[in-house]
Scaffold this active site. Sequence first.
Site, short mmCIF file in Angstrom:
data_model
loop_
_atom_site.label_atom_id
_atom_site.label_comp_id
_atom_site.label_asym_id
_atom_site.label_seq_id
_atom_site.Cartn_x
_atom_site.Cartn_y
_atom_site.Cartn_z
N ARG A 1 0.78 -0.93 -0.61
CA ARG A 1 -0.17 -0.40 -0.55
C ARG A 1 1.17 1.45 -0.22
O ARG A 1 1.52 1.52 1.27
CB ARG A 1 -0.68 -0.24 1.37
CG ARG A 1 0.13 -0.29 2.52
CD ARG A 1 -1.68 0.51 3.97
NE ARG A 1 -1.03 -0.48 4.95
CZ ARG A 1 0.00 0.44 5.76
NH1 ARG A 1 -0.04 1.92 5.66
NH2 ARG A 1 -0.10 -0.10 6.94
N HIS B 1 -1.79 3.65 6.23
CA HIS B 1 -3.18 2.44 6.55
C HIS B 1 -4.43 3.37 6.51
O HIS B 1 -5.21 2.02 5.90
CB HIS B 1 -3.46 1.99 7.97
CG HIS B 1 -4.26 0.98 8.24
ND1 HIS B 1 -3.42 0.34 8.36
CD2 HIS B 1 -4.92 1.21 9.54
CE1 HIS B 1 -4.96 -1.27 8.40
NE2 HIS B 1 -5.52 -0.36 9.08
N TYR C 1 6.59 5.13 10.39
CA TYR C 1 6.81 3.36 11.35
C TYR C 1 7.59 3.05 9.74
O TYR C 1 8.19 2.12 9.90
CB TYR C 1 6.06 2.94 11.51
CG TYR C 1 5.05 2.64 10.53
CD1 TYR C 1 4.47 1.99 9.27
CD2 TYR C 1 3.38 3.68 11.02
CE1 TYR C 1 3.44 1.80 8.61
CE2 TYR C 1 2.83 2.94 10.13
CZ TYR C 1 2.08 2.66 9.22
OH TYR C 1 1.14 2.91 8.02
#
Length: 364
Positions: free
Chosen positions: A256, A260, A269
């Site tokens: 992706r 998210h 992250y």
Amino acid sequence: MDYEDADFVRVLDEDGVPVDEDAIPDLDDGTLLDMYRDMRLTRHFDERAINIQRQGRLGTFASCAGQEGAQVGSTYALADDDWILYQYREHGAVVVRDLDAGYLSYWMGHESGNATLADKHVFPLNITIADHLPHAVGMSWASKLKGDDRAAVVHFGDGATSEGDFHEAMNFAGVFDTPTVFFCNNNGWAISHPVERQTASDTIAEKAAAYGMEGVRVDGMDPLACYTVTKEAVERARDPDDDETRPTLIEAVTYRYGAHTTADDPTVYRDEEEVERWKDRDPLDRFEAFLRRTGRLDDDRDDEIRAGVEDHVAAVVEAAAEVEADPASMFDHAYGDLPPALRQQRAGFLDILDRYGDEASVRD
């Protein structure tokens, strides 16, 4: 997540060149161009939805950019009456089944938008992780018991494989030999947790062996490979050979590009260099290169497709904006008869709307 050295099914390499001419699925030119159009439509819808969310007109949204090849390619392998059960990111599957204003209206906060999916044999999305996997097995088991040939294809992410529902659904499907295709979109991240924190297995596909079913790993950035493995899985689900089982676990290795959800900050992250490496494998660029190289697509046809995509999404956005809100509907479908506490809450809510809101939007 290792991509360069991955052992998976692939039809097109990263430049759109077939790795084996014999592996190209037998699809006519019109179908291949339709597949390309739906991938473009999925990407453009995704971009518009994020823009609308930033304007405050849409709720929290899960982007699918980067995963169009897996979603669209796999859905083209299905019959129109096969059931699709998806998590919340697989907008490409809905696009193939005809994207309309109802779907966008759901993301704008209208639960009625979910109901429009049923006519397209798409089960309403499931926000809770992996809860829909047992539903898929139950639906496919019912098809088997009734003697029809429908399959149920259930999409989920790598994070869902850490949930008990995944293992229970896989076990039930294996024991009762249900016509279920488990399609794991392994995009490398379960929110901020890398796939290495989800499992100690080398791959997700190999988990199939524990449940007595076939496991297949596929290049999720390659729409033709995703079509091929899903087609084989669905055919096996409908009519397996004597030495085969009906259910299959497919692991699509994909990525992706965005967050998210629109409530997430992926820069916390993951490294931007990682994202750029995956963008070099973009499924749209790869498929476009294949279509151009084989003479199926030129500039004029591509411009026509892109213009049609923009018009389609613009019409969907315009129609969804006309949907009238009914705030009281949030109380309508959780219970047949509202418990006393919720009746009290509903009365208080309606009183607030009556005093401060638009009375025309509130039912008696």
